[in-house]
Design an enzyme around this catalytic site. Structure first.
Site, PDB file in Angstrom:
ATOM      1  N   CYS B  11     -56.959 -21.663 -12.724  1.00  0.00           N
ATOM      2  CA  CYS B  11     -56.165 -22.882 -12.931  1.00  0.00           C
ATOM      3  C   CYS B  11     -55.743 -22.930 -14.403  1.00  0.00           C
ATOM      4  CB  CYS B  11     -56.973 -24.118 -12.543  1.00  0.00           C
ATOM      5  SG  CYS B  11     -58.315 -24.496 -13.663  1.00  0.00           S
ATOM      6  N   CYS B  14     -58.482 -22.878 -17.003  1.00  0.00           N
ATOM      7  CA  CYS B  14     -59.135 -21.576 -17.163  1.00  0.00           C
ATOM      8  C   CYS B  14     -58.277 -20.689 -18.074  1.00  0.00           C
ATOM      9  CB  CYS B  14     -59.316 -20.902 -15.810  1.00  0.00           C
ATOM     10  SG  CYS B  14     -60.271 -21.876 -14.634  1.00  0.00           S
TER      11      CYS B  14
END
Lengths: 138, 77
Positions: B11, B14
């Protein structure tokens, strides 16, 4: 599914995009009360009221367990008897802010209280109240 | 060389942690090998409950937050 409602997956891992989980630690000791505490924690996990987590990982200072616990939105610690092994384990690891439930405070006795569905149910119900309180406080 | 592992499904947060880590390595002057781990079972094996998570040389340093380059830098020195 939106990010804000994303739930932990099958492995119990949740994204930061969702709220941090509530973690539940049980003494899971060798006595009847340890067994009831353990089963109640597993039931709470199954009901989705929190994530049961590894107290042994706290004792062993496993970095992933420690860091995850630091990031928890709330912590519930369940002890069976008055030795309070789970509470002391958490405190020795530097965790001091958590709700604490002792089965002896529910009138259960080490060595005599039966490990059965009724006992587990009573602990689950008491834990639900505490988890709701920490949710409000949090 | 330090092994840095970024745990997460990929995501934006991250990705941001990965970028911040690479920037921190430059600031620290430390050579790093960055590895992304997105397999959920591998992530769980670290004992990690939330992502993104930052692992340096096998030790989980942070869970569920995106550290800034300044916060990561001392971990790489």
């Amino acid at each position: 599914m939106t990010e804000s409602t994303k739930q932990p997956d099958a492995a119990g891992v949740s994204c930061q995009c969702s709220s941090a989980p509530k973690l539940i630690f049980s003494c899971s000791g060798a006595s009847n009360l340890g067994c009831i505490a353990d089963q109640a924690a597993r039931q709470l996990n199954k009901l989705g009221l929190g994530n049961m987590f590894c107290l042994a990982g706290i004792g062993g200072r496993v970095s992933g367990i420690m860091a995850s616990t630091e990031a928890a939105s709330a912590i519930l610690v369940i002890d069976g008897c008055g030795l309070e092994c789970a509470k002391k384990t958490m405190e020795n690891a530097g965790f001091n802010h958590f709700a604490h439930l002792r089965l002896i405070d529910l009138g259960m006795e080490r060595g005599s209280t039966s490990v059965d569905d009724h006992s587990i149910f009573r602990v689950v119900e008491a834990a639900k109240v505490l988890l709701a309180e920490v949710a409000v406080a949090g | 060389m330090k092994l840095v592992q970024i745990l997460g499904p990929g995501c934006p947060k991250c990705e941001k942690l990965k970028a911040n880590t690479e920037q921190a390595a430059k600031l620290a002057g430390t050579e790093v090998m960055v590895e992304k781990i997105s397999d959920i079972n591998q992530i769980a094996a670290f004992g990690v409950m939330m992502v993104p998570a930052l692992v340096i040389d096998g030790e989980v340093k942070a869970v569920g937050k995106v550290l800034s380059p300044e916060e990561i830098k001392p971990m790489l020195q």
